[in-house]
Write a protein that holds these residues in place. Structure first.
Motif, PDB file in Angstrom:
ATOM      1  N   LEU A  45      -8.757   5.283   8.980  1.00  0.00           N
ATOM      2  CA  LEU A  45      -8.301   4.286   8.021  1.00  0.00           C
ATOM      3  C   LEU A  45      -9.511   3.592   7.411  1.00  0.00           C
ATOM      4  N   ILE A  76       3.609  -0.741   4.169  1.00  0.00           N
ATOM      5  CA  ILE A  76       3.091   0.546   3.713  1.00  0.00           C
ATOM      6  C   ILE A  76       4.231   1.516   3.421  1.00  0.00           C
ATOM      7  N   PRO A  98      -8.897   7.334  -1.105  1.00  0.00           N
ATOM      8  CA  PRO A  98      -7.741   7.251  -0.201  1.00  0.00           C
ATOM      9  C   PRO A  98      -8.052   6.365   0.993  1.00  0.00           C
ATOM     10  N   MET A  99      -7.068   5.573   1.404  1.00  0.00           N
ATOM     11  CA  MET A  99      -7.273   4.712   2.565  1.00  0.00           C
ATOM     12  C   MET A  99      -7.044   5.453   3.876  1.00  0.00           C
ATOM     13  N   LEU A 100      -6.220   6.501   3.818  1.00  0.00           N
ATOM     14  CA  LEU A 100      -5.876   7.230   5.034  1.00  0.00           C
ATOM     15  C   LEU A 100      -6.325   8.682   4.867  1.00  0.00           C
ATOM     16  N   THR A 101      -7.195   9.134   5.761  1.00  0.00           N
ATOM     17  CA  THR A 101      -7.694  10.497   5.719  1.00  0.00           C
ATOM     18  C   THR A 101      -7.625  11.117   7.117  1.00  0.00           C
ATOM     19  N   HIS A 119       0.850  -1.191   0.000  1.00  0.00           N
ATOM     20  CA  HIS A 119       0.000   0.000   0.000  1.00  0.00           C
ATOM     21  C   HIS A 119       0.892   1.250   0.000  1.00  0.00           C
ATOM     22  N   MET A 155       0.443   5.341   0.697  1.00  0.00           N
ATOM     23  CA  MET A 155      -0.512   6.302   1.256  1.00  0.00           C
ATOM     24  C   MET A 155       0.146   7.661   1.423  1.00  0.00           C
ATOM     25  N   GLU A 162      -2.546  15.486  -0.932  1.00  0.00           N
ATOM     26  CA  GLU A 162      -3.526  14.818  -1.771  1.00  0.00           C
ATOM     27  C   GLU A 162      -3.324  15.172  -3.245  1.00  0.00           C
ATOM     28  N   PRO A 170      -3.083   4.773  -4.493  1.00  0.00           N
ATOM     29  CA  PRO A 170      -4.547   4.785  -4.372  1.00  0.00           C
ATOM     30  C   PRO A 170      -5.185   5.695  -5.414  1.00  0.00           C
ATOM     31  N   LEU A 180       4.624   5.433   3.187  1.00  0.00           N
ATOM     32  CA  LEU A 180       3.942   6.675   3.534  1.00  0.00           C
ATOM     33  C   LEU A 180       4.645   7.836   2.839  1.00  0.00           C
ATOM     34  N   ASN A 230       0.457  11.040   3.675  1.00  0.00           N
ATOM     35  CA  ASN A 230       0.194  11.495   5.044  1.00  0.00           C
ATOM     36  C   ASN A 230      -0.815  12.632   4.936  1.00  0.00           C
TER      37      ASN A 230
END
Length: 248
Positions: free
Chosen positions: A199, A208, A167-170, A127, A129, A144, A162, A210, A131
């Protein structure tokens, strides 16, 4: 890149005047930027990418790097595309504080270009992601925007980036800024930031990567990493556009 044969990139940071600004590739922008950016030192900390002391010692003075992994530290390592010096620092600030969105495209290409050039550093990543930025950040959610550009630039879908709409992380709410603060302020702000994250989806057994724009002390990476490990990740690595030179 039809019609661009024989043309040369304008050179970072003259990206707005480059013939490749609209239709360039991650490889083109990464190679061009590498001629201008300040590289990470040859002798650097393998955990946080900071230059090691000139006296030959191999111990990093960043206390987070001394935390045992994975029992205490929230990341196994953080790589940096370059150091936080001009002109990269100025371009990051232009995106982050002035909303000059063209830089998001360039930075997305630099991220994908780095991944393509260093496949071993991202081996096993399941994954990727960003931050998360503040939910109502002005003039824009810069991380983003970079992640959306990276997803668009990964034309071969070589990396688990993603979709911008998924998004998986917000981040659920604004939190205190750590900019300009000392170590204690940064640690407090980092904890608050991690507590505001959400998440979406399972990351059990995940490795992951990041993504962020700048790495200073590592407090926020540490806290976000602990959040991800607490939700099942087995490895958290980092990639940043720029590493701020360390100050004890």
């Amino acid at each position: 890149m039809s019609g661009l044969s024989g043309l040369e990139p304008a050179g970072f940071p003259r990206c707005s005047r480059c013939p490749f600004v609209a239709s360039g590739s991650a490889a083109t922008c990464a190679a061009c930027a590498a001629r201008t950016l300040t590289p990470v030192a040859v002798r650097h900390c393998k955990t946080c990418s900071q230059q090691l002391p000139a006296d030959g010692t191999s111990t990093c003075s960043n206390r987070i790097c001394g935390y045992p992994w994975p029992a205490m530290r929230g990341f196994s390592r953080v790589d940096a595309i370059a150091m936080y010096t001009a002109p990269l620092s100025q371009a990051i600030q232009a995106l982050k504080y002035e909303g000059r969105t063209g830089w998001a495209t360039i930075f997305g290409r630099l991220v994908v270009g780095w991944l393509n050039l260093h496949p071993g550093r991202s081996a096993g990543v399941t994954h990727i992601m960003g931050n998360p930025s503040e939910p109502d950040r002005q003039p824009l959610q810069h991380i983003e925007a970079i992640m959306a550009a990276a997803w668009a630039e990964d034309v071969t879908q070589s990396w688990p980036l993603p979709h911008p709409d998924e998004p998986m992380l917000t981040k659920l709410r604004p939190t205190a800024s750590s900019a300009g603060g000392g170590r204690a302020a940064k640690q407090s702000a980092a904890r608050e930031h991690a507590q505001a994250l959400r998440l979406s989806g399972s990351i059990d057994g995940a490795t992951i990567l990041l993504i962020d724009d700048v790495f200073t002390t590592g407090s926020q990476f540490h806290e976000v990493g602990r959040f991800l490990i607490g939700h099942g990740a087995v490895d958290v690595r980092g990639l940043v556009l720029a590493r701020v030179p360390w100050r004890d």
